[in-house]
Motif scaffolding. Structure first.
Motif, mmCIF file in Angstrom:
data_model
loop_
_atom_site.group_PDB
_atom_site.id
_atom_site.type_symbol
_atom_site.label_atom_id
_atom_site.label_comp_id
_atom_site.label_asym_id
_atom_site.label_seq_id
_atom_site.Cartn_x
_atom_site.Cartn_y
_atom_site.Cartn_z
ATOM 1 N N UNK A 78 25.710 29.821 14.188
ATOM 2 C CA UNK A 78 26.196 31.175 13.906
ATOM 3 C C UNK A 78 27.651 31.332 14.321
ATOM 4 N N UNK A 79 27.993 30.866 15.516
ATOM 5 C CA UNK A 79 29.370 31.001 16.000
ATOM 6 C C UNK A 79 30.340 30.173 15.169
ATOM 7 N N UNK A 80 29.900 28.994 14.742
ATOM 8 C CA UNK A 80 30.754 28.137 13.923
ATOM 9 C C UNK A 80 31.031 28.774 12.564
ATOM 10 N N UNK A 81 29.987 29.312 11.949
ATOM 11 C CA UNK A 81 30.159 29.944 10.643
ATOM 12 C C UNK A 81 31.034 31.183 10.754
ATOM 13 N N UNK A 82 30.763 32.041 11.754
ATOM 14 C CA UNK A 82 31.545 33.270 11.891
ATOM 15 C C UNK A 82 33.028 32.958 12.102
ATOM 16 N N UNK A 83 33.322 31.964 12.934
ATOM 17 C CA UNK A 83 34.711 31.600 13.189
ATOM 18 C C UNK A 83 35.381 31.069 11.922
ATOM 19 N N UNK A 84 34.693 30.200 11.196
ATOM 20 C CA UNK A 84 35.278 29.591 10.014
ATOM 21 C C UNK A 84 35.455 30.581 8.870
ATOM 22 N N UNK A 85 34.515 31.502 8.727
ATOM 23 C CA UNK A 85 34.592 32.483 7.641
ATOM 24 C C UNK A 85 35.753 33.456 7.799
ATOM 25 N N UNK A 86 36.299 33.559 8.998
ATOM 26 C CA UNK A 86 37.410 34.485 9.232
ATOM 27 C C UNK A 86 38.594 34.171 8.329
ATOM 28 N N UNK A 87 38.804 32.896 8.042
ATOM 29 C CA UNK A 87 39.920 32.499 7.178
ATOM 30 C C UNK A 87 39.704 32.912 5.727
ATOM 31 N N UNK A 88 38.494 33.318 5.391
ATOM 32 C CA UNK A 88 38.148 33.677 4.009
ATOM 33 C C UNK A 88 37.608 35.101 3.912
ATOM 34 N N UNK A 89 38.020 35.950 4.881
ATOM 35 C CA UNK A 89 37.592 37.361 4.892
ATOM 36 C C UNK A 89 36.079 37.497 4.813
ATOM 37 N N UNK A 90 35.383 36.503 5.411
ATOM 38 C CA UNK A 90 33.912 36.504 5.469
ATOM 39 C C UNK A 90 33.292 36.567 4.068
ATOM 40 N N UNK A 91 34.017 35.917 3.114
ATOM 41 C CA UNK A 91 33.580 35.861 1.713
ATOM 42 C C UNK A 91 33.417 37.269 1.118
ATOM 43 N N UNK A 92 34.085 38.251 1.711
ATOM 44 C CA UNK A 92 33.923 39.645 1.293
ATOM 45 C C UNK A 92 35.200 40.163 0.664
ATOM 46 N N UNK A 93 35.089 40.690 -0.548
ATOM 47 C CA UNK A 93 36.229 41.282 -1.249
ATOM 48 C C UNK A 93 35.912 42.746 -1.555
ATOM 49 N N UNK A 94 36.731 43.644 -1.024
ATOM 50 C CA UNK A 94 36.560 45.076 -1.273
ATOM 51 C C UNK A 94 37.885 45.645 -1.754
ATOM 52 N N UNK A 95 37.822 46.484 -2.767
ATOM 53 C CA UNK A 95 39.012 47.224 -3.193
ATOM 54 C C UNK A 95 38.618 48.670 -3.479
ATOM 55 N N UNK A 96 39.562 49.561 -3.264
ATOM 56 C CA UNK A 96 39.364 50.987 -3.583
ATOM 57 C C UNK A 96 40.498 51.405 -4.497
ATOM 58 N N UNK A 97 40.138 51.789 -5.723
ATOM 59 C CA UNK A 97 41.116 52.132 -6.754
ATOM 60 C C UNK A 97 42.153 51.014 -6.912
#
Length: 212
Positions: A78-97
Motif C-alpha cells: 500500500x505504501x509503495x503504491x501510494x508513493x509511486x502514484x503521486x507522480x501520476x496524480x493517483x491516476x485521477x483526472x478532474x476538470x471543472x469547466x
C-alpha cells in the motif's frame, strides 16, 4: 521485479517507457461523494488486478515465503503504491469547466489479497474546495498506458449524496478508432514512448461527466 511493476513507474520509482497497449489490467469502481456543503468531498476507488500481475505482487512482497501476504506485507504494498502514484496524480483526472483540478495525497489507502487477486482501496480528495457547479469531468486512468483501468459497466462510476440531486450524469466511453483518426498527426512514436505519459492519454479513457 522492477519490470513487472511498470504499473506505476515500476512501483519503486524507476521510469519506464510508455507502451502502446496495456500489460496490466484492473477492474475498477469509482464513487464520487458530495458533501453537505454542495462540494465534491471525496472520490472512492476500488481496483481489482488481473491474476498474472497479482501473482507477481505476491512473489515480490511475500518476504517469509508462506504464499500469503500478511498485514505488514500488505502495508508495504500500500505504501509503495501510494508513493509511486503521486507522480501520476493517483491516476485521477478532474476538470471543472475545462480547468484542471488538483487532488491531494490520499490519507486512506489500503490493499488486500483475496482469491488470488490484488485489491486496492483508496480515497482521493480535491486539494481545494470543488463546488458542484458547471461541468465536471472525472477520469481514472494510467497516463503511461501501461495499465488498463477498466470500468466494465456504467454503474461502476457512481455519484452519491444530495448535492448531485439536481445534476445530470453520464459515462463517456470514447471510441479508440475515432480518437486515433481525429488525432493521427499527434500520435507519434514519441507520444507512445514518453515515460510520463501525455495529456492525450485521457482521450482514450472512460470518464464520468456531471453537469450541475
Amino acid at each position: 521485479m522492477k519490470r513487472r511493476f511498470a504499473l506505476i513507474a515500476a512501483l519503486l520509482g524507476t521510469p519506464l517507457p510508455a507502451l502502446a497497449h496495456p500489460h496490466v489490467f484492473a477492474e475498477a469502481r469509482l464513487e464520487v461523494i458530495s458533501g453537505t456543503d454542495g462540494t465534491v468531498s471525496e472520490l472512492r476507488n476500488v481496483w481489482r488486478f488481473d491474476d498474472v500481475f497479482s501473482s507477481s505482487v505476491l512473489m515480490d512482497f511475500d518476504k517469509n515465503s508462506d504464499l500469503k501476504l500478511d498485514h505488514s506485507e500488505l502495508n508495504e504494498i500500500a505504501n509503495t503504491i501510494r508513493t509511486s502514484l503521486a507522480d501520476y496524480s493517483y491516476f485521477t483526472s478532474i476538470s471543472r469547466d475545462g480547468a484542471p483540478v488538483t487532488v491531494a495525497k490520499p490519507e486512506t489507502f489500503h490493499v488486500d489479497f483475496k482469491e488470488n487477486q490484488l485489491l486496492v482501496f483508496f480515497v482521493v480528495k480535491p486539494e481545494k474546495s470543488l463546488p458542484l457547479k458547471g461541468k465536471l469531468s472525472i477520469g481514472v486512468y494510467d497516463p503511461t498506458m501501461y495499465t488498463a483501468i477498466d470500468f466494465a459497466r456504467d454503474d461502476d462510476m457512481q455519484t452519491e449524496g444530495d448535492g448531485f440531486k439536481t445534476c445530470k450524469r453520464t459515462v463517456v466511453r470514447p471510441d479508440p478508432d475515432e480518437v486515433l483518426a481525429q488525432n493521427q498527426a499527434s500520435l507519434t512514436e514519441a507520444f507512445f514512448n514518453d515515460p510520463a505519459g501525455t495529456d492525450m492519454s485521457k482521450l482514450f479513457a472512460t470518464r464520468l461527466e456531471v453537469t450541475c
